[in-house]
Scaffold this active site. Structure first.
Site, mmCIF file in Angstrom:
data_model
loop_
_atom_site.group_PDB
_atom_site.id
_atom_site.type_symbol
_atom_site.label_atom_id
_atom_site.label_comp_id
_atom_site.label_asym_id
_atom_site.label_seq_id
_atom_site.Cartn_x
_atom_site.Cartn_y
_atom_site.Cartn_z
ATOM 1 C CD GLU A 217 -3.604 -0.451 -0.267
ATOM 2 O OE1 GLU A 217 -3.238 0.335 -0.918
ATOM 3 O OE2 GLU A 217 -3.804 -1.318 -0.501
ATOM 4 C CD GLU A 220 -0.626 -1.030 -4.455
ATOM 5 O OE1 GLU A 220 -1.161 -2.186 -4.755
ATOM 6 O OE2 GLU A 220 -1.698 -0.899 -3.868
ATOM 7 C CD GLU A 221 -2.482 4.812 -0.154
ATOM 8 O OE1 GLU A 221 -2.179 5.911 0.527
ATOM 9 O OE2 GLU A 221 -4.228 4.061 -0.442
#
Length: 335
Positions: A217, A220-221
């Site tokens: 996460e 990705e972010e």
């Protein structure tokens, strides 16, 4: 004198194929079906007619001698809890054939004392679902590729395990060498447009460890590569998405290179930046919410070295080569 059905003459099989084909006899069975040797026939035609009648009689009197083999029965396997799991790959495509097989199977399962019946219906065979429902099956869960149906046969209390009760999410606490915390602004969701900066969050995927989900996460972010260090807090709530309960893990990560440029995920994040730890700790959003205020305190205590959190170890479970994630205290117990 008897002979095994699984080894009788090919010529007899050939002459009786039209009659026996509907039974789909297996080449081997866990228990051989026995029929008597025939008397001396006056002709080969008489011999095959007699043998055919004996085979069919034996099948009728011993329906479970070739378990799951007859075409009129649904194929599958017994489970460890006196139930039966129907083979999704062997389900017929014809609703009429499925109706017939299901009725015969239900009779056999009931007679043999089976309890819970599980049927996975692939999306390509969804025409079978209404038939199963009419026969007392209930929806257990659905995925993109299939629907799982169950039926409890006994009159006793249904003890089949329910569908998954929780979804699992993570929040990533990442601090760089300048004591700055990685934060993002959401493009969608309840905080959209609020100007609120928060730690990266997301859901854990099927088959993904919590530690892996946190690392994924963050990458990705924010575009930042970071590695797992500790679990700082665990929050449980109920009546969340789709009426399910929710487990949230606050996870501490360490940047691989905190000079790496940050890149906001265009589809989910409006902004990403490093925020001083003091500003992160005094966030007005959490200040008025006891639970989130406590969570932030745990993060700050970890940053200050006064709290270690839980470690996570991938370990062999003792069941073959299977490995599982164990979350545990950082201090080794004294034995």
């Amino acid at each position: 004198m008897y002979r095994s059905l699984t080894s009788f003459s090919f010529r007899v099989c050939r002459h009786n194929f039209g009659t026996l084909a509907s039974h789909r006899l297996a080449p081997r069975s866990s228990r051989a079906l026995l029929v008597p040797y025939p008397p001396r026939p006056s002709s080969w035609h008489c011999h095959t007619r007699w043998y055919n009648s004996q085979v069919l009689a034996a099948l009728a009197s011993s329906p479970d001698s070739l378990p799951g083999v007859a075409a009129k029965m649904l194929l599958g396997r017994a489970d460890a809890y006196e139930g039966f799991i129907v083979s999704a790959d062997d389900l017929p495509t014809s609703p009429e054939e499925f109706h017939s097989q299901l009725e015969h199977s239900l009779q056999d399962w009931t007679t043999s004392g089976k309890k819970g019946i599980w049927i996975t219906v692939p999306a390509a065979k969804s025409q079978l679902i209404p038939i199963a429902v009419k026969h007392g099956f209930e929806f257990h869960h659905a995925e993109r590729s299939h629907v799982m149906l169950t039926r409890w046969l006994p009159t006793s209390e249904n003890t089949l395990p329910p569908n998954a009760s929780h979804q699992v999410g993570i929040g990533a606490f990442v601090m760089n060498s300048k004591r700055e915390v990685l934060v993002v602004q959401e493009r969608f969701g309840p905080l959209k447009g609020s100007g609120m900066w928060k730690m990266p969050t997301g859901l854990v995927l099927v088959g993904e460890d919590i530690t892996e989900a946190a690392e994924r996460e963050v990458l990705e972010e924010t575009g930042l590569e970071a590695t797992f260090e500790a679990i700082l807090a665990i929050r449980q709530s109920h009546k969340a998405a789709f009426g399910k309960s929710d487990m949230f893990f606050a996870v501490a990560l360490k940047p691989v290179d905190d000079t790496q440029p940050l890149v906001a995920q265009a589809t989910e994040v409006d902004g990403v930046k490093w925020m001083p730890l003091e500003d992160f700790a005094s966030n007005p959003f959490s200040a008025t919410k006891p639970l989130y205020n406590k969570l932030i305190q745990q993060c700050v205590a970890y940053a200050n070295g006064t709290y270690k959190g839980l470690k996570a170890s991938v370990m062999n479970s003792g069941r073959g080569d299977r490995v599982e994630l164990l979350m545990h205290g950082s201090e080794s117990p004294k034995l």
